[in-house]
Design an enzyme around this catalytic site. Structure first.
Site, mmCIF file in Angstrom:
data_model
loop_
_atom_site.group_PDB
_atom_site.id
_atom_site.type_symbol
_atom_site.label_atom_id
_atom_site.label_comp_id
_atom_site.label_asym_id
_atom_site.label_seq_id
_atom_site.Cartn_x
_atom_site.Cartn_y
_atom_site.Cartn_z
ATOM 1 N N CYS A 27 -105.689 -91.928 -25.230
ATOM 2 C CA CYS A 27 -105.927 -90.479 -25.768
ATOM 3 C C CYS A 27 -105.625 -89.925 -27.067
ATOM 4 O O CYS A 27 -105.262 -89.096 -27.573
ATOM 5 C CB CYS A 27 -105.790 -89.452 -25.033
ATOM 6 S SG CYS A 27 -106.695 -89.979 -23.115
ATOM 7 N N HIS A 49 -106.010 -82.976 -27.783
ATOM 8 C CA HIS A 49 -106.735 -83.884 -26.942
ATOM 9 C C HIS A 49 -107.235 -83.064 -25.804
ATOM 10 O O HIS A 49 -106.771 -82.000 -25.406
ATOM 11 C CB HIS A 49 -106.240 -85.087 -26.490
ATOM 12 C CG HIS A 49 -106.291 -85.863 -25.270
ATOM 13 N ND1 HIS A 49 -107.462 -86.236 -25.464
ATOM 14 C CD2 HIS A 49 -105.855 -86.074 -24.183
ATOM 15 C CE1 HIS A 49 -108.357 -86.505 -24.210
ATOM 16 N NE2 HIS A 49 -106.789 -86.182 -23.307
ATOM 17 N N ASN A 105 -113.956 -85.129 -21.098
ATOM 18 C CA ASN A 105 -112.508 -85.887 -21.507
ATOM 19 C C ASN A 105 -113.179 -87.387 -21.813
ATOM 20 O O ASN A 105 -113.033 -87.626 -20.901
ATOM 21 C CB ASN A 105 -111.337 -85.901 -20.353
ATOM 22 C CG ASN A 105 -110.117 -86.690 -21.085
ATOM 23 O OD1 ASN A 105 -110.064 -86.820 -22.400
ATOM 24 N ND2 ASN A 105 -109.654 -86.603 -20.381
#
Ligand SMILES: CC(C)(COP(=O)(O)OP(=O)(O)OC[C@H]1O[C@@H](n2cnc3c(N)ncnc32)[C@H](O)[C@@H]1OP(=O)(O)O)[C@@H](O)C(=O)NCCC(=O)NCCS
Length: 332
Positions: free
Chosen positions: A122, A257, A288
């Site tokens: 990520c 993020h 996500n």
């Protein structure tokens, strides 16, 4: 001995345009709660996610990456043949080799430009931005295409309560090029291998081959990651501001993020973000998407608030490794 030539590039770089591609299927919480004994209410309250976007079987990570990359190049108004390097940050290539990026370079018309994948989970997009900026300033490329692209849905175990309900599919891209003024701050980045086991895959290639384990899916220790994100990453975000030589008052946007809405809210509190700073909250309807989440959120923020163009955005990525990266950028 002969003296070697040394490449040098422009002093400064900037982001010239963004591109985005989201999975074509909208998957609401109610579609996932059965096998994990959860509820739409629990997922909304604990994560802020209402639905995530996932890609159909026939849409691959390369398709998502190429679509986002082509849009970033078109928005920047650069001929694709001038792209001097293609970096795709991803953890969801279906094969260990060859890379996603070579196929993307070919599809978007970047010819024989160098192309490679970055595996920094990520944080991958922030790593890509750090590298793109450095490549241009070192004179190794005039323009660099940085893409965060993930098709995470094949790594999902529908019965897993730890992470599967968070994940989505998509790609976000940024085209980087030379600039007259500083527009990408030095990156604050790093890793913590002592927490290698905080986010993991359930099996290895050899275990699957030998029939010792089923197909690999992703898992995490949610609380460990949550605490690390909230405490350690807020410090990294502050460090990125200091390194850039700016304060929260100078920011137009904060684009972390998209891991969990509660983590985003906690960051905003700890950083003391003023009212005027717009916050990327793409997670609510996208989920996500790992390396894709920051450029997707950036693309959306600019579309919804075009007045942010030219303003400063603090971006921070963090994830499996554990790894992290943060920088301040001027929005195109
Ligand atoms: C995964 C995450 C949403 C879980 O939320 P949480 O608030 O930490 O949940 P906890 O693990 O503390 O569990 C709280 C309760 O919910 C339950 N629970 C856990 N997962 C659940 C789920 N998917 N659905 C319903 N209930 C669940 C637990 O059993 C526990 O119940 P109890 O209080 O009766 O014991 C959260 O930890 C998170 O977002 N972590 C970071 C995620 C992340 O960013 N990872 C990606 C890599 S960057």
């Amino acid at each position: 001995m002969a003296t070697l030539n040394q490449a040098t590039g422009p002093r400064f770089t900037r982001i010239l345009g963004y591109g985005a591609a989201r999975g074509d299927l909208a998957v609401p919480n109610d579609d996932l709660v059965g096998p994990i004994d959860s509820s739409d209410e629990w997922i909304r309250q604990r994560t802020g996610i209402v639905e995530r976007k996932r890609a159909s079987k026939d849409v691959g990570v390369v398709d998502l990456a190429a679509q986002a990359g082509a849009e970033a190049i078109a928005t920047a108004g650069i001929d694709p043949s001038r792209v001097g390097a293609v970096i795709v940050s991803t953890i969801s290539n279906e094969v260990a080799t060859p890379s996603v990026s070579t196929l993307v370079a070919e599809r978007i018309g970047a010819g024989i430009a160098p192309a490679y994948d970055v595996n920094a989970a990520c944080a991958g997009y922030t790593y890509g931005i750090a590298q793109g900026d450095a490549l241009i300033r070192a004179g190794l490329a005039e323009y660099v295409l940085v893409i965060g692209a993930e098709k995470l849905s094949p790594m999902v175990d529908p019965t897993d309560r730890s992470i599967s309900f968070l994940l989505g599919d998509g790609a976000g891209a940024a085209l980087l090029g030379p600039s007259d003024t500083p527009s990408i701050s030095p990156t604050v980045w790093g890793s913590d291998g002592s927490q290698w086991g905080a986010i993991w895959m359930t099996s290895t290639y050899s275990q699957v081959r030998d029939g010792e384990a089923p197909f690999a899916t992703m898992r995490q220790n949610g609380q460990t990651v949550f605490r690390w994100a909230v405490w350690e990453m807020a410090k990294v975000a502050k460090q990125a501001l200091e390194t850039a030589g700016v304060t929260v008052d100078d920011l137009a946007a904060f684009i972390p993020h998209q891991a969990n809405m509660r983590i985003i809210d906690e960051f905003a509190k700890q950083l003391g973000l003023p009212e005027h700073v717009r916050i990327g909250r793409d997670i609510e309807t996208t989920g996500n998407t790992s390396a894709a989440s920051i450029p997707l959120a950036s693309h959306r923020l600019l579309q919804e608030h075009p007045e942010l163009s030219g303003g400063l955005a603090l971006q921070i990525g963090f994830g499996a490794g554990l790894v992290f990266g943060a920088q301040v950028v001027v929005l195109p």
